[in-house]
Design a protein around this motif. Structure first.
Motif, mmCIF file in Angstrom:
data_model
loop_
_atom_site.group_PDB
_atom_site.id
_atom_site.type_symbol
_atom_site.label_atom_id
_atom_site.label_comp_id
_atom_site.label_asym_id
_atom_site.label_seq_id
_atom_site.Cartn_x
_atom_site.Cartn_y
_atom_site.Cartn_z
ATOM 1 N N ASP A 62 -6.926 -4.287 8.331
ATOM 2 C CA ASP A 62 -8.086 -3.759 7.608
ATOM 3 C C ASP A 62 -8.532 -4.631 6.449
ATOM 4 O O ASP A 62 -9.732 -4.765 6.194
ATOM 5 N N ALA A 63 -7.586 -5.222 5.723
ATOM 6 C CA ALA A 63 -7.947 -5.994 4.535
ATOM 7 C C ALA A 63 -8.224 -7.464 4.832
ATOM 8 O O ALA A 63 -8.506 -8.231 3.902
ATOM 9 N N LEU A 64 -8.189 -7.859 6.097
ATOM 10 C CA LEU A 64 -8.407 -9.260 6.438
ATOM 11 C C LEU A 64 -9.897 -9.571 6.538
ATOM 12 O O LEU A 64 -10.717 -8.690 6.824
ATOM 13 N N PRO A 65 -10.261 -10.831 6.316
ATOM 14 C CA PRO A 65 -11.681 -11.220 6.445
ATOM 15 C C PRO A 65 -12.189 -10.943 7.859
ATOM 16 O O PRO A 65 -11.436 -11.064 8.834
ATOM 17 N N VAL B 100 -2.646 -12.726 3.146
ATOM 18 C CA VAL B 100 -3.122 -12.694 4.534
ATOM 19 C C VAL B 100 -1.950 -12.863 5.493
ATOM 20 O O VAL B 100 -1.834 -12.138 6.497
ATOM 21 N N ALA B 101 -1.070 -13.807 5.184
ATOM 22 C CA ALA B 101 0.099 -14.026 6.033
ATOM 23 C C ALA B 101 0.953 -12.764 6.125
ATOM 24 O O ALA B 101 1.432 -12.394 7.202
ATOM 25 N N ASP B 102 1.145 -12.086 5.000
ATOM 26 C CA ASP B 102 1.947 -10.864 4.994
ATOM 27 C C ASP B 102 1.322 -9.785 5.873
ATOM 28 O O ASP B 102 2.021 -9.065 6.595
ATOM 29 N N ARG B 103 0.000 -9.677 5.823
ATOM 30 C CA ARG B 103 -0.692 -8.695 6.668
ATOM 31 C C ARG B 103 -0.531 -9.034 8.149
ATOM 32 O O ARG B 103 -0.324 -8.148 8.985
ATOM 33 N N LEU B 104 -0.627 -10.298 8.466
ATOM 34 C CA LEU B 104 -0.501 -10.713 9.860
ATOM 35 C C LEU B 104 0.917 -10.487 10.382
ATOM 36 O O LEU B 104 1.112 -10.072 11.529
ATOM 37 N N GLY C 12 1.707 -19.419 11.885
ATOM 38 C CA GLY C 12 0.333 -19.888 12.040
ATOM 39 C C GLY C 12 -0.441 -19.786 10.742
ATOM 40 O O GLY C 12 -1.195 -20.704 10.368
ATOM 41 N N ALA C 13 -0.249 -18.673 10.038
ATOM 42 C CA ALA C 13 -0.928 -18.492 8.753
ATOM 43 C C ALA C 13 -0.409 -19.473 7.714
ATOM 44 O O ALA C 13 -1.188 -20.140 7.012
ATOM 45 N N PHE C 14 0.905 -19.589 7.600
ATOM 46 C CA PHE C 14 1.483 -20.484 6.586
ATOM 47 C C PHE C 14 1.112 -21.937 6.850
ATOM 48 O O PHE C 14 0.735 -22.672 5.921
ATOM 49 N N GLN C 15 1.210 -22.365 8.117
ATOM 50 C CA GLN C 15 0.948 -23.768 8.427
ATOM 51 C C GLN C 15 -0.516 -24.127 8.202
ATOM 52 O O GLN C 15 -0.829 -25.264 7.869
ATOM 53 N N SER C 16 -1.402 -23.168 8.364
ATOM 54 C CA SER C 16 -2.832 -23.438 8.172
ATOM 55 C C SER C 16 -3.265 -23.325 6.715
ATOM 56 O O SER C 16 -4.423 -23.599 6.395
ATOM 57 N N GLY C 17 -2.346 -22.907 5.844
ATOM 58 C CA GLY C 17 -2.688 -22.759 4.440
ATOM 59 C C GLY C 17 -3.389 -21.472 4.083
ATOM 60 O O GLY C 17 -4.022 -21.369 3.037
ATOM 61 N N LEU D 143 -2.282 -19.608 16.890
ATOM 62 C CA LEU D 143 -3.615 -20.189 16.721
ATOM 63 C C LEU D 143 -4.609 -19.189 16.140
ATOM 64 O O LEU D 143 -5.476 -19.567 15.337
ATOM 65 N N LEU D 144 -4.495 -17.920 16.517
ATOM 66 C CA LEU D 144 -5.380 -16.909 15.937
ATOM 67 C C LEU D 144 -5.091 -16.740 14.453
ATOM 68 O O LEU D 144 -6.014 -16.610 13.632
ATOM 69 N N ALA D 145 -3.820 -16.738 14.072
ATOM 70 C CA ALA D 145 -3.468 -16.616 12.653
ATOM 71 C C ALA D 145 -3.961 -17.816 11.858
ATOM 72 O O ALA D 145 -4.384 -17.683 10.697
ATOM 73 N N ALA D 146 -3.933 -18.994 12.467
ATOM 74 C CA ALA D 146 -4.383 -20.207 11.775
ATOM 75 C C ALA D 146 -5.867 -20.165 11.457
ATOM 76 O O ALA D 146 -6.336 -20.897 10.563
ATOM 77 N N GLU D 147 -6.620 -19.337 12.157
ATOM 78 C CA GLU D 147 -8.045 -19.202 11.878
ATOM 79 C C GLU D 147 -8.305 -18.648 10.471
ATOM 80 O O GLU D 147 -9.395 -18.815 9.928
ATOM 81 N N PHE D 148 -7.319 -18.000 9.872
ATOM 82 C CA PHE D 148 -7.490 -17.442 8.528
ATOM 83 C C PHE D 148 -7.220 -18.481 7.443
ATOM 84 O O PHE D 148 -7.335 -18.182 6.251
ATOM 85 N N GLY D 149 -6.843 -19.686 7.862
ATOM 86 C CA GLY D 149 -6.713 -20.821 6.961
ATOM 87 C C GLY D 149 -7.535 -21.968 7.508
ATOM 88 O O GLY D 149 -8.696 -21.788 7.882
ATOM 89 N N ASP D 150 -6.942 -23.148 7.598
ATOM 90 C CA ASP D 150 -7.597 -24.313 8.200
ATOM 91 C C ASP D 150 -6.961 -24.550 9.566
ATOM 92 O O ASP D 150 -5.856 -25.085 9.656
#
Length: 354
Positions: free
Chosen positions: A331-334, A222-226, A212-217, A84-91
């Motif tokens: 570091d490089a994430l929003p 960003v996904a690679d960093r996570l 979480g990152a991939f499913q949220s788009g 869920l935290l990773a999904a915050e970087f998408g939708d």
């Protein structure tokens, strides 16, 4: 924030609808952004309901009791929280995010069923283990059922999330097999430890963040960093568990101090002590070579020596190195609230052994 404050979260069974451990931990990690906290808290409650349903939807009531056993006894739900935290970087409201969180926990639960069979563990989460209640064969098949359920749910995820889930299942099994086989003839014990931990612990944390990152788009970068963050966090988390076993009284950690040491688990501090050439570690090396059969005072003396051992200091240093790498991956994430929480999670891991 102190370690005591971070640990002020429920560790007992939590009824569906109440805020589980992960939601309470999320409040501790912050930030104090009501919209963020409410959204994540609500999402965690929804994941908990879906998880309980998915682990108890077998047609045979005897199978339902077996496959729903560990989900009902509680657990930290760390992996769904990471999804869920990773999904915050998408939708975060995108379809399937909750299913991705449940998939991550199903794979984790399955690994616990299998681990308890291999370790002959009598308890899990403070309750009788599945193998203690139903026997090894039924417990192993219960783990297989949960993996199959996860695979069925994964079919509806986006292709990148599905691929990462499949890859991770292979890594987990390979890690378990490597652990059972032990180090190879030319393999050093510490290197073997990290390869086992990468498969058994870090792989699933990395997968949770990735799916979480991939499913949220979220963007691929960003996904690679996570995923990179999750790999390093997982290694640090396992080292912290090793240190907790040796350094933390039962009143703080919730389990008997030195239980893994008594069971002969090759934790990182133990491996480093065995390989140490420091004269100050000579007595500890002798104790480890003798093992628990050396006498009633063996356990007490070994714990006392580990509390001042250079091997323990080295293990703590290696844990902090991994945490530094995890933070660097962020570091490089929003600068979203979720990034703040992931950074604070590194502090939580460090404080567990403080």
């Amino acid at each position: 924030m102190t370690a005591e404050q971070l640990y002020e979260v429920p560790t007992t069974v939590v009824p569906v609808g109440d805020r589980p451990y992960a939601a309470a931990l999320l409040r501790r990690l912050g930030p104090d952004v009501p919209e963020f906290q409410d959204r994540l808290g609500g999402a965690l409650a929804g994941v908990e309901r879906l998880l309980r349903t998915c682990t108890r939807d077998a047609s045979d009531p005897r199978v339902r009791e077996l496959t729903g056993h560990l989900a009902a006894t509680g657990g930290k739900r760390m992996r769904p929280l990471l999804v869920l935290l990773a999904a915050e970087f998408g939708d975060p409201d995108r379809a399937g995010v909750d299913r991705a969180a449940v998939v991550a926990e199903l794979v984790h639960l399955a690994s616990l069923y299998h681990d308890d069979v291999v370790d002959r563990a009598p308890t899990r989460h403070g309750a009788a283990s599945a193998n203690a209640l139903w026997g090894n064969r039924m417990a192993a098949m219960g783990g297989n059922w949960l993996l199959a359920r996860a695979a069925r749910m994964s079919a509806d995820l986006v292709p990148d999330a599905l691929a990462l889930n499949s890859f991770t299942a292979n890594r987990i099994v390979a890690g378990q097999l490597r652990e059972l086989a032990g180090p190879g003839p030319e393999e050093d014990s510490v290197g073997h430890y990290f390869r086992v931990t990468a498969g058994k612990t870090a792989a699933l944390l990395a997968m949770s963040l990735g799916v979480g990152a991939f499913q949220s788009g979220a963007p691929r970068a960003v996904a690679d960093r996570l995923v990179a963050y999750g790999e390093e966090l997982g290694l640090a988390f396992q080292i912290a568990d090793d240190l907790l076993d040796l350094l933390s009284p039962e009143a703080f950690s919730g389990k008997e101090q030195g239980r893994d040491l008594l069971a002969g688990v090759p934790s990182l501090p133990v491996l480093l002590a065995r390989d140490s050439s420091d004269p100050d570690d000579a007595e500890l090396r002798e104790l480890l070579a003798a093992g628990p059969a050396a006498g009633a005072d063996w356990h007490r003396r070994a714990l006392a020596l580990f509390s001042v051992s250079r091997a323990t200091v080295r293990a703590q240093s290696l844990m902090h190195e991994r945490l530094d790498r995890a933070r660097a991956a962020l570091d490089a994430l929003p600068p979203l609230p979720a990034r703040h929480s992931l950074d604070a999670l590194c502090d939580f891991v460090a404080l567990r052994t403080g």
